[in-house]
Design a protein around this motif. Structure first.
Motif, PDB file in Angstrom:
ATOM      1  N   GLY A 159       0.779  -1.233   0.000  1.00  0.00           N
ATOM      2  CA  GLY A 159       0.000   0.000   0.000  1.00  0.00           C
ATOM      3  C   GLY A 159       0.808   1.279   0.000  1.00  0.00           C
ATOM      4  N   HIS A 160       2.086   1.241   0.389  1.00  0.00           N
ATOM      5  CA  HIS A 160       2.862   2.465   0.512  1.00  0.00           C
ATOM      6  C   HIS A 160       3.144   3.116  -0.844  1.00  0.00           C
ATOM      7  CE1 HIS A 160       4.502   1.815   4.850  1.00  0.00           C
ATOM      8  NE2 HIS A 160       3.203   1.558   4.750  1.00  0.00           N
ATOM      9  N   ARG A 161       3.470   2.317  -1.854  1.00  0.00           N
ATOM     10  CA  ARG A 161       3.743   2.904  -3.171  1.00  0.00           C
ATOM     11  C   ARG A 161       2.495   3.600  -3.705  1.00  0.00           C
ATOM     12  NH1 ARG A 161       6.417   0.091  -8.549  1.00  0.00           N
ATOM     13  NH2 ARG A 161       6.309   1.961  -9.818  1.00  0.00           N
ATOM     14  N   GLN A 162       1.360   2.983  -3.532  1.00  0.00           N
ATOM     15  CA  GLN A 162       0.120   3.556  -4.024  1.00  0.00           C
ATOM     16  C   GLN A 162      -0.230   4.866  -3.293  1.00  0.00           C
ATOM     17  OE1 GLN A 162       0.640   0.397  -3.174  1.00  0.00           O
ATOM     18  NE2 GLN A 162       0.385  -0.662  -5.129  1.00  0.00           N
ATOM     19  N   LEU A 163       0.291   5.033  -2.068  1.00  0.00           N
ATOM     20  CA  LEU A 163       0.029   6.248  -1.301  1.00  0.00           C
ATOM     21  C   LEU A 163       1.062   7.352  -1.563  1.00  0.00           C
ATOM     22  CD1 LEU A 163      -1.086   4.605   2.049  1.00  0.00           C
ATOM     23  CD2 LEU A 163      -2.520   5.924   0.471  1.00  0.00           C
ATOM     24  N   GLY A 164       2.006   7.104  -2.486  1.00  0.00           N
ATOM     25  CA  GLY A 164       2.935   8.153  -2.881  1.00  0.00           C
ATOM     26  C   GLY A 164       4.395   7.910  -2.555  1.00  0.00           C
ATOM     27  N   MET A 165       4.744   6.755  -2.003  1.00  0.00           N
ATOM     28  CA  MET A 165       6.152   6.488  -1.678  1.00  0.00           C
ATOM     29  C   MET A 165       6.867   5.946  -2.908  1.00  0.00           C
ATOM     30  SD  MET A 165       6.399   5.208   2.226  1.00  0.00           S
ATOM     31  CE  MET A 165       8.143   5.579   2.291  1.00  0.00           C
ATOM     32  N   VAL A 166       7.061   6.832  -3.870  1.00  0.00           N
ATOM     33  CA  VAL A 166       7.723   6.478  -5.116  1.00  0.00           C
ATOM     34  C   VAL A 166       8.455   7.720  -5.622  1.00  0.00           C
ATOM     35  CG1 VAL A 166       5.693   6.971  -6.529  1.00  0.00           C
ATOM     36  CG2 VAL A 166       7.432   5.396  -7.390  1.00  0.00           C
ATOM     37  N   THR A 167       9.644   7.508  -6.210  1.00  0.00           N
ATOM     38  CA  THR A 167      10.413   8.611  -6.768  1.00  0.00           C
ATOM     39  C   THR A 167      11.250   8.090  -7.928  1.00  0.00           C
ATOM     40  OG1 THR A 167      11.839  10.498  -6.216  1.00  0.00           O
ATOM     41  CG2 THR A 167      12.406   8.375  -5.207  1.00  0.00           C
ATOM     42  N   LYS A 168      11.841   8.976  -8.667  1.00  0.00           N
ATOM     43  CA  LYS A 168      12.651   8.617  -9.841  1.00  0.00           C
ATOM     44  C   LYS A 168      14.102   9.028  -9.621  1.00  0.00           C
ATOM     45  CE  LYS A 168       9.140   7.491 -12.584  1.00  0.00           C
ATOM     46  NZ  LYS A 168       8.951   6.195 -13.196  1.00  0.00           N
ATOM     47  N   LEU A 169      15.015   8.280 -10.253  1.00  0.00           N
ATOM     48  CA  LEU A 169      16.444   8.556 -10.217  1.00  0.00           C
ATOM     49  C   LEU A 169      16.997   8.290 -11.604  1.00  0.00           C
ATOM     50  CD1 LEU A 169      18.964   9.024  -8.190  1.00  0.00           C
ATOM     51  CD2 LEU A 169      19.267   6.577  -8.466  1.00  0.00           C
ATOM     52  N   THR A 170      17.909   9.133 -12.064  1.00  0.00           N
ATOM     53  CA  THR A 170      18.532   8.942 -13.375  1.00  0.00           C
ATOM     54  C   THR A 170      20.022   8.733 -13.194  1.00  0.00           C
ATOM     55  OG1 THR A 170      16.889  10.381 -14.397  1.00  0.00           O
ATOM     56  CG2 THR A 170      18.901   9.958 -15.665  1.00  0.00           C
ATOM     57  N   ALA A 171      20.546   7.677 -13.809  1.00  0.00           N
ATOM     58  CA  ALA A 171      21.985   7.426 -13.834  1.00  0.00           C
ATOM     59  C   ALA A 171      22.492   7.862 -15.200  1.00  0.00           C
ATOM     60  CB  ALA A 171      22.283   5.961 -13.576  1.00  0.00           C
ATOM     61  N   THR A 172      23.479   8.783 -15.210  1.00  0.00           N
ATOM     62  CA  THR A 172      23.962   9.332 -16.486  1.00  0.00           C
ATOM     63  C   THR A 172      25.299   8.714 -16.870  1.00  0.00           C
ATOM     64  OG1 THR A 172      24.988  11.170 -15.319  1.00  0.00           O
ATOM     65  CG2 THR A 172      22.786  11.500 -16.212  1.00  0.00           C
TER      66      THR A 172
END
Length: 172
Positions: A159-172
């Motif tokens: 349930g945590h991801r659905q409540l907003g515990m998600v982010t993005k990261l880019t490896a260059t």
């Protein structure tokens, strides 16, 4: 905290200025009055005040100048180490905050702090690497090798991801 982030040269510079300031305070408080009971006297009061103000200003300037190093190195961004990059991640109820969202590809260590009130973890969707679920107030590390590309990081507690515990990261 500031002292831990300074280089050895800056620590020495700050210590020298602090030692002079503290030494002056101790001498003018304990030693000078014993040798001269009327210290600083009528004629010496203005010199004493000027020297005190000068030393105080020197101490403040030293803190500003020597404390600037952490800003110049990009405080709040990813910290480079001999073995890769360290990204600080803070998790609270239903939000993940990263110190940076862009890192060079290669070895990346996530220092994940649970600043919330319930248990969380950190999972990298691409590759399936994750931390164990850990208690509030704890910090865990996750070291991974990232290839160039975009990555999704989230908490896999149900349930945590659905409540907003998600982010993005880019490896260059």
């Amino acid at each position: 905290m500031l002292l831990a982030a300074l280089s050895t040269g800056h620590k020495i510079g700050l210590a020298v200025v602090a030692s002079v300031f503290i030494g002056f305070a101790l001498v003018s408080s304990f030693i000078a009055p014993r040798r001269r009971p009327d210290f600083p006297g009528k004629n010496g009061l203005s010199v004493f005040v000027i020297v005190s103000i000068f030393l105080f200003a020197s101490m403040i300037s030293a803190v500003v100048v020597f404390g600037r190093e952490s800003e110049a190195k990009g405080a709040g961004k990813a910290a480079a180490t001999a073995t890769g990059v360290i990204v600080k991640a803070t998790e609270v109820e239903y939000k993940i905050t990263l110190s940076t969202h862009k890192v060079p590809h290669g070895v990346v260590t996530f220092a994940v702090k649970n600043a919330g009130k319930i248990s969380h973890n950190l999972t990298i969707q691409q590759g399936g690497k994750h931390t164990a679920t850990f208690a509030p107030g704890k910090t865990v590390k996750l070291t991974v090798t990232l290839k160039k590309g975009a990555y999704t990081l989230y908490c896999s507690v149900p349930g945590h991801r659905q409540l907003g515990m998600v982010t993005k990261l880019t490896a260059t």
